[in-house]
Design a protein around this motif. Structure first.
Motif, PDB file in Angstrom:
ATOM      1  N   MET A 129       0.845  -1.179   0.000  1.00  0.00           N
ATOM      2  CA  MET A 129       0.000   0.000   0.000  1.00  0.00           C
ATOM      3  C   MET A 129       0.887   1.237   0.000  1.00  0.00           C
ATOM      4  O   MET A 129       1.769   1.369   0.826  1.00  0.00           O
ATOM      5  N   THR A 130       0.627   2.115  -0.917  1.00  0.00           N
ATOM      6  CA  THR A 130       1.382   3.358  -0.984  1.00  0.00           C
ATOM      7  C   THR A 130       0.590   4.467  -0.315  1.00  0.00           C
ATOM      8  O   THR A 130      -0.602   4.629  -0.571  1.00  0.00           O
ATOM      9  N   ILE A 131       1.262   5.199   0.540  1.00  0.00           N
ATOM     10  CA  ILE A 131       0.658   6.360   1.176  1.00  0.00           C
ATOM     11  C   ILE A 131       1.531   7.540   0.831  1.00  0.00           C
ATOM     12  O   ILE A 131       2.722   7.554   1.113  1.00  0.00           O
ATOM     13  N   TYR A 132       0.938   8.519   0.185  1.00  0.00           N
ATOM     14  CA  TYR A 132       1.665   9.750  -0.072  1.00  0.00           C
ATOM     15  C   TYR A 132       1.140  10.781   0.913  1.00  0.00           C
ATOM     16  O   TYR A 132      -0.061  11.012   0.995  1.00  0.00           O
ATOM     17  N   TYR A 133       2.010  11.331   1.703  1.00  0.00           N
ATOM     18  CA  TYR A 133       1.570  12.390   2.599  1.00  0.00           C
ATOM     19  C   TYR A 133       2.544  13.542   2.496  1.00  0.00           C
ATOM     20  O   TYR A 133       3.717  13.385   2.208  1.00  0.00           O
ATOM     21  N   ASP A 134       1.993  14.693   2.723  1.00  0.00           N
ATOM     22  CA  ASP A 134       2.760  15.922   2.634  1.00  0.00           C
ATOM     23  C   ASP A 134       2.675  16.605   3.986  1.00  0.00           C
ATOM     24  O   ASP A 134       1.586  16.907   4.462  1.00  0.00           O
ATOM     25  N   PHE A 135       3.821  16.787   4.633  1.00  0.00           N
ATOM     26  CA  PHE A 135       3.859  17.482   5.908  1.00  0.00           C
ATOM     27  C   PHE A 135       4.107  18.957   5.657  1.00  0.00           C
ATOM     28  O   PHE A 135       5.030  19.316   4.931  1.00  0.00           O
ATOM     29  N   ILE A 175      -2.561  12.191   1.594  1.00  0.00           N
ATOM     30  CA  ILE A 175      -3.038  12.890   2.788  1.00  0.00           C
ATOM     31  C   ILE A 175      -2.092  14.037   3.069  1.00  0.00           C
ATOM     32  O   ILE A 175      -0.876  13.888   2.948  1.00  0.00           O
ATOM     33  N   SER A 176      -2.644  15.163   3.467  1.00  0.00           N
ATOM     34  CA  SER A 176      -1.830  16.296   3.878  1.00  0.00           C
ATOM     35  C   SER A 176      -1.926  16.433   5.389  1.00  0.00           C
ATOM     36  O   SER A 176      -3.028  16.387   5.948  1.00  0.00           O
ATOM     37  N   ILE A 177      -0.776  16.574   6.051  1.00  0.00           N
ATOM     38  CA  ILE A 177      -0.739  16.777   7.498  1.00  0.00           C
ATOM     39  C   ILE A 177      -0.034  18.101   7.761  1.00  0.00           C
ATOM     40  O   ILE A 177       1.090  18.302   7.315  1.00  0.00           O
ATOM     41  N   SER A 178      -0.724  18.986   8.471  1.00  0.00           N
ATOM     42  CA  SER A 178      -0.152  20.289   8.808  1.00  0.00           C
ATOM     43  C   SER A 178       0.001  20.402  10.321  1.00  0.00           C
ATOM     44  O   SER A 178      -0.860  19.950  11.076  1.00  0.00           O
ATOM     45  N   PHE A 179       1.084  21.026  10.736  1.00  0.00           N
ATOM     46  CA  PHE A 179       1.336  21.297  12.146  1.00  0.00           C
ATOM     47  C   PHE A 179       1.198  22.800  12.349  1.00  0.00           C
ATOM     48  O   PHE A 179       1.865  23.579  11.659  1.00  0.00           O
ATOM     49  N   GLY A 206      -7.771  13.515   2.161  1.00  0.00           N
ATOM     50  CA  GLY A 206      -8.098  14.723   2.907  1.00  0.00           C
ATOM     51  C   GLY A 206      -6.911  15.315   3.638  1.00  0.00           C
ATOM     52  O   GLY A 206      -5.763  14.909   3.435  1.00  0.00           O
ATOM     53  N   ASP A 207      -7.236  16.276   4.494  1.00  0.00           N
ATOM     54  CA  ASP A 207      -6.226  17.028   5.229  1.00  0.00           C
ATOM     55  C   ASP A 207      -6.414  16.844   6.731  1.00  0.00           C
ATOM     56  O   ASP A 207      -7.547  16.813   7.224  1.00  0.00           O
ATOM     57  N   ILE A 208      -5.302  16.775   7.431  1.00  0.00           N
ATOM     58  CA  ILE A 208      -5.269  16.702   8.889  1.00  0.00           C
ATOM     59  C   ILE A 208      -4.479  17.916   9.368  1.00  0.00           C
ATOM     60  O   ILE A 208      -3.367  18.158   8.893  1.00  0.00           O
TER      61      ILE A 208
END
Length: 178
Positions: free
Chosen positions: A1-7, A43-47, A112-114
């Motif tokens: 499973m590939t997960i692309y996420y952008d921090f 998925i995008s994850i923002s801090f 979606g975005d987190i």
């Protein structure tokens, strides 16, 4: 499973004392596996800080206070993944008559975005007497379940979501006593 996420992080110097990217990836993968989500995801994850999450919370939920995490699903479904059509075949570019949740460049489902509030991660870990890693993993688990269509507005929904969160975190050996 590939997960692309952008921090998205303004300054990650000393953000956490653990590998937050690996933890996020492991949690996301476990949630998707447990929920039998059949597609590759983006998925995008923002801090952010408390001021930023308060502004976002005000804008999108009309609640003028900081919160720990916000979830912004890009897919409109109620835990029925069959509504997402498989776009991995060669006919992808010719299908236009159905709702398309895929990134046209990567062909991954834009789930979606987190948005995570870093100061809340620290304060809630202290408040609930568990590790910062555990709070971080919990909030990603919680948010991922929202991205997959779960909610906790009613007692039945809350119990289901809490049971799933506990199962996922325990399976990753991320417990309150860390």
């Amino acid at each position: 499973m590939t997960i692309y996420y952008d921090f998205e992080i303004d300054n990650n110097d000393g953000l956490f004392d653990f590998d937050y990217e690996t933890i996020a990836s492991n949690v996301i993968r476990k949630v998707l596996t447990n929920e039998h989500f059949p597609y590759e995801v983006e998925i995008s994850i923002s801090f952010v800080d408390e001021d930023a999450i308060r502004a976002i919370n005000q804008e999108y939920r009309d609640i003028d206070k900081p919160t720990d995490v916000l979830s912004f699903p890009m897919v409109d479904f109620d835990k029925d993944f069959s509504l997402i059509k498989d776009r991995t075949n060669e006919m992808y570019d010719f299908i236009r008559d159905e709702i398309d949740y895929y990134n046209p460049d990567t062909r991954e489902v834009a789930l979606g975005d987190i948005v995570l509030c870093v100061p809340k991660i620290y304060s809630q870990a202290k408040e609930y007497n568990h590790s910062i890693l555990r709070e971080y993993a919990f909030l990603i688990t919680h948010s991922m379940l929202h991205l997959l269509g779960f909610d906790h507005m009613e007692d039945d929904e809350r119990r289901i979501m809490e049971a799933k969160q506990t199962k996922i975190l325990e399976s990753l050996d991320i417990t309150r006593d860390l």
